[in-house]
Structures are given as structure tokens and as C-alpha cells.
Design an enzyme around this catalytic site. Structure first.
Site, PDB file in Angstrom:
ATOM      1  N   GLY A  25       0.827  -1.183   0.000  1.00 47.05           N
ATOM      2  CA  GLY A  25       0.000   0.000   0.000  1.00 47.05           C
ATOM      3  C   GLY A  25       0.867   1.240   0.000  1.00 47.05           C
ATOM      4  N   GLY A  26       0.233   2.384   0.254  1.00 46.19           N
ATOM      5  CA  GLY A  26       0.964   3.632   0.215  1.00 46.19           C
ATOM      6  C   GLY A  26       2.093   3.699   1.220  1.00 46.19           C
ATOM      7  CB  VAL A  30       1.135  -7.269   3.542  1.00 48.13           C
ATOM      8  CG1 VAL A  30       0.701  -8.504   4.342  1.00 48.13           C
ATOM      9  CG2 VAL A  30       0.462  -6.018   4.114  1.00 48.13           C
ATOM     10  CB  VAL A 108      -7.543 -13.192   5.597  1.00 48.21           C
ATOM     11  CG1 VAL A 108      -8.946 -13.553   5.115  1.00 48.21           C
ATOM     12  CG2 VAL A 108      -7.581 -12.729   7.047  1.00 48.21           C
ATOM     13  CG  ASP A 151      -9.472   3.399   3.883  1.00 45.75           C
ATOM     14  OD1 ASP A 151     -10.235   3.924   3.039  1.00 45.75           O
ATOM     15  OD2 ASP A 151      -8.338   2.978   3.608  1.00 45.75           O
ATOM     16  CE  LYS A 153      -9.252   1.145   0.261  1.00 40.60           C
ATOM     17  NZ  LYS A 153      -8.303   2.082  -0.359  1.00 40.60           N
ATOM     18  N   PRO A 154     -14.302  -1.848  -0.726  1.00 39.27           N
ATOM     19  CG  PRO A 154     -15.714  -2.114  -2.581  1.00 39.27           C
ATOM     20  CD  PRO A 154     -15.125  -1.070  -1.671  1.00 39.27           C
ATOM     21  CG  ASN A 156      -9.030  -1.434   3.146  1.00 39.95           C
ATOM     22  OD1 ASN A 156      -8.036  -1.919   2.623  1.00 39.95           O
ATOM     23  ND2 ASN A 156      -9.093  -0.161   3.504  1.00 39.95           N
ATOM     24  CG  ASP A 169      -5.318  -0.783   5.809  1.00 38.25           C
ATOM     25  OD1 ASP A 169      -4.702  -0.433   6.842  1.00 38.25           O
ATOM     26  OD2 ASP A 169      -5.095  -0.271   4.696  1.00 38.25           O
TER      27      ASP A 169
END
Length: 493
Positions: A25-26, A30, A108, A151, A153-154, A156, A169
Site C-alpha cells: 500500500g501507500g 505485507v 486471510v 477506510d 471499501k471493497p 479492505n 487495514d
């Protein structure tokens, strides 16, 4: 050591052997890792101190930004350590690897909801409900703490190999309450475009109702097959989220019940106070999910979110969240034909004693467990039903279960208080004050201010004994409100 220095085969914390990078991510990367202690796989998340955004800052700004990111990283670890729910990754360990902070958590395996949408096209209503209900149950766990995710959203939200829906997240998640440190630069809005609540866009303080808006965008997409607002319409995306009301999801998809239509529109209300709490969201979604023994979806799904409902080992919403009280042993079996009046009265006496001693426990939880059945079986006007609900609500509030108590107080106000006389107006004012007191734990300060002011006006028009009752509770809530507004800023570890 930068993120480029992380390599497969490295041992992190003496426990996790890195296998492969699985996401970036930003500000974080991971890796899938093998837990040498338990033999299971894990996800190890590293803070990335070498991103292009950071390199564009001067030295002072870069150091300040890194301090903020490290503080957020610590907060994420602290929150995950407190959130115990199968829909939230479990924290295994935390530490520093060659100067870089890391979090190790449950891996996961599965796909993001974004990918799930792309692979499966428009979803059958039961599939959409299965995803939404599981996500709502996990969100309720966070809101009970209370924590706002900020945050949703799909990207996450994951659908695991077993069909379990998991919220990911918590990097910008935030506890709610006075004294919580801000880790946001002025002029920086958190959240993701297309899913931000209006108050996030306007840089106002988030509450749990902020998550409800973002989750409403996700649910709208689940059931309607498209987002509530899209680019290319007459206004820009931000302007639509701020000023435009969405069409009902039933305008885009057939078979959406009126109750769901209404719920999704209220979740997307511009005013946070008009949005439902997460328990109401769950109450509408749960009846729409598959039941044990229901047929599997056709065509078959590689990642099937209906499986936990159809083939339950530990079905969603069964109280398995560690922040939710575990189901109490039933004094009155579900198959008993009638509740025993004398047994209920004895349980009320026991709960009353627990409350007087300041330690609500088993009896209060039993009352909260049987309250809906008492209301259904004996009706709203029986005094014993009101006593059950009052004691359960007061006990949960004193015990710190603010979400559960608020739900009971609201139900009492809606269903058990009838009439417009002085006694009923006094009762309603006290119930509204108690709801506001509970909601303060979720950061709903402006609403509490309004309720306290309204109660003062109402008390002035009541007979003296009733006015005194309202004033006593009003002063309690006002004191709590004052303390929260004046609370010191306490840095977090």
C-alpha cells in the site's frame, strides 16, 4: 534498512520466516510468512519508510511524517490486540525488524471484495446479504470498543477461502473519545475516494456513523450492482457525496425489500445523526441471509460467503466476538411454552441488587437476553416487562456496554412508553438522555449537547417531582459531556 532490503527467507522477530510479498500500500508492505512457533501461516506488515511521497518532503517534514506513521502503526497494533472477532485479523506479534516496525497477524487467504465483484458480476441477494451481514458483525465488534475504521471499501474487505468476510487495514482506525491523539495532518482527508462520508471530506471529527456511511456505499454496491455515485454524472464524485441524494438501490436491481431500500438510503444520509447505528443495520440484514441447509448459490462460487450460514460451525452473529458478552445459560429454555413470572421477578431482584452494588453481571445479562421474549409474550403494557427492560438497560450502561444499553433504551422509548402525560414526557426525556450518555462513548457529542439542552427546557414545564428526576439525569450527562470536551490530550503508546 528500507523495504527493498526485506527478502524471502529472512527471520523476523525470531519467529516469522518470510515467504513472499503479497501486497503493498501507500505506506506499508505485507508479506506471507511461516510462523515457526505454531506452524501456521501469518501476514507480516512492515511500515515503508522509503516511499516516493516521503522522499518529496524536506528533512523536517519527512521526520515529522515518519513519527506520525510510526504512531499510527502502534495504534493499529493496540487496536488489533483488543479486537477479537473472526471477521478481524488476530494480532500475533509486533516489534521492529532492522529498525522497521512490523505487525504479524492472522493471514486471510482469499480475495478482496473488489476482486469478488469483478469475478462474480451482479450478486444474488442472498450472497450480497451474506457478505454484508458478516461485515456488519465485524464492524459492530469495532464499534463496541468503540473504534471507527475510517477506510471501509471493497479493497479492505476480504472473502476468505471458507467464505468468512474479514475487515482489513485498521491502519487509520481511531479510538473514539476525549484525549485521543490526532495522527492526521491538517488538509489531509482520510478514507478512500468514493467511500468517504461527507464529514470526512470536510475534515470533521469522525464517529461510528462515519463508518456507517462508508459501509452504506459498500452495501449499496453489493445489492444494487453499482456504487451510489459514479463519475460522469452531472456533478463530480465529491460534490455528489456532499450534496446529492442517491436513488433507491431498487432503481437498479429487482427484489430489494422496502426495509433494505430504506436502510441503505438512511446509511447514506448526509447528516451523521440521521444514519442508523450498526445494531439496526444488523437487524435488517440478518433476516436476509441464508439459513442452515439452504442450497448453495448457482452458479457455484469459488469463495462462497453463504457457506458460514448454510453450513454453520460457529455462525456469524452468534456472539463469538470477544467484545460481546457470551450467551448466558438460559434460565428459560427457548422451547419452554411460557416464561415463569415468579422466576423473572426473582431475576429482576437479583439484577437490582447487582446494580445497587455497582457490579452488574450475570443477572443483568440474563435479563437483557430474555427482554425481547418478555415483550413479545406479555406485551408492552405489563409493568414487569418495563421493569425487565429498565433494569437490563441500566445494568448494561453501568457495566460499560454502551451499545447494548443504547439499543435497549431506544426500544423502551419506542415501544414501552405510551401517552403524552407528564409522567410519559418525563420518562421519554430520561430515556433520550441515557441514549445520549451511551452514544457519547461513540463520539456523538453534538447530539448529546442538543439532548441536554432539550431536556432542560422540558423539565421546566413538568411538575416539581418529575422535573427533579429529569434534572438529576440531565446533570449527570452534562457532567460527562463537560469532562469529554475538556479532557486532556494524552499521547498513545
Amino acid at each position: 534498512m528500507g523495504s527493498q532490503g526485506i527478502r524471502a527467507g529472512q527471520n523476523v522477530g525470531g519467529r516469522f520466516r518470510l515467504v513472499a510479498a503479497i501486497g503493498k500500500g501507500g505506506m506499508a508492505q505485507v508479506w506471507r510468512a511461516h510462523d515457526l512457533r505454531t506452524g501456521r501461516d501469518a501476514a507480516v506488515k512492515f511500515l515503508r519508510p522509503d516511499t516516493e511521497d516521503l522522499h518529496q518532503l524536506d528533512t523536517r517534514e519527512r521526520l515529522a511524517e515518519l513519527d506520525m506513521l510510526r504512531a499510527r502503526f502502534r495504534r493499529e497494533a493496540n487496536l488489533l490486540a483488543q479486537l477479537a472477532h473472526r471477521g478481524i485479523p488476530e494480532l500475533y506479534d509486533r516489534g521492529s525488524h532492522d529498525g522497521m516496525p512490523y505487525l504479524a497477524m492472522r493471514l486471510v487467504p482469499g480475495v478482496t471484495l473488489h476482486t469478488f465483484f469483478a469475478e462474480n458480476g451482479p450478486l444474488a441477494p442472498t450472497v450480497a446479504a451474506a457478505v454484508a451481514a458478516q461485515a456488519a458483525d465485524a464492524l459492530a465488534c469495532a464499534h463496541t470498543l468503540p473504534v471507527v475504521h475510517r477506510d471501509l471499501k471493497p479493497h479492505n474487505i476480504m472473502v476468505s477461502d471458507e467464505g468468512v468476510v474479514v475487515l482489513l487495514d485498521f491502519g487509520i482506525a481511531k479510538p473514539i473519545g476525549a484525549g485521543v491523539t490526532q495522527y492526521t495532518r491538517h488538509g489531509s482527508t482520510l478514507g478512500s475516494r468514493g467511500y468517504q462520508a461527507p464529514e470526512q471530506i470536510l475534515e470533521r471529527e469522525p464517529t461510528t456513523r462515519t463508518d456507517i456511511y462508508s459501509f452504506g456505499c459498500v452495501c449499496y454496491e453489493l445489492f444494487a450492482g453499482r456504487a451510489p455515485f459514479v463519475l460522469g454524472e452531472e456533478k463530480g464524485l465529491i460534490e455528489q457525496h456532499l450534496h446529492k441524494d442517491p436513488l433507491p438501490p431498487s432503481a437498479y436491481a429487482a427484489g430489494i425489500p422496502d426495509a433494505l431500500d430504506d436502510l441503505l438510503l438512511r446509511m447514506l444520509a448526509k447528516d451523521p445523526q440521521q444514519r442508523p447505528a450498526i445494531d439496526e443495520v444488523i437487524g435488517v440484514l440478518n433476516p436476509l441471509t441464508p439459513r442452515p441447509g439452504s442450497p448453495e448459490p448457482r452458479p457455484r462460487l469459488r469463495y462462497d460467503p453463504t457457506a458460514p450460514f448454510r453450513l454453520p460451525k460457529n455462525p456469524p452473529g452468534d456472539g463469538s466476538s470477544a467484545t460481546t458478552p457470551q450467551p448466558v445459560p438460559a434460565v428459560f429454555g427457548a422451547d419452554d411454552e411460557w416464561l415463569d413470572v415468579r422466576a423473572v421477578e426473582r431475576l429482576c431482584d437479583a439484577a437490582e441488587q447487582e446494580i445497587q452494588e455497582g457490579d452488574p453481571d450475570d443477572a443483568v445479562r440474563r435479563l437483557a437476553h430474555l427482554a425481547p421474549r418478555a415483550r413479545q409474550e406479555w406485551g408492552a403494557r405489563r409493568p414487569l416487562v418495563r421493569r425487565v427492560w429498565d433494569l437490563a438497560a441500566d445494568g448494561l450502561r453501568i457495566a460499560g456496554d454502551c451499545g447494548g444499553a443504547a439499543h435497549l433504551y431506544e426500544s423502551i422509548a419506542d415501544d414501552l412508553v405510551r401517552g403524552e402525560g407528564p409522567q410519559e414526557r418525563s420518562d421519554q426525556a430520561i430515556l433520550r438522555l441515557r441514549v445520549a450518555e451511551c452514544r457519547l462513548a461513540f463520539g456523538e457529542i453534538e447530539a448529546a449537547i442538543r439532548v441536554v439542552e432539550e431536556a432542560g427546557y422540558l423539565a421546566a414545564g413538568l411538575p416539581a417531582p418529575l422535573a427533579a428526576r429529569v434534572e438529576e439525569v440531565r446533570r449527570e450527562v452534562d457532567l460527562d459531556l463537560t469532562e469529554r470536551l475538556a479532557g486532556p490530550k494524552i499521547p498513545e503508546e
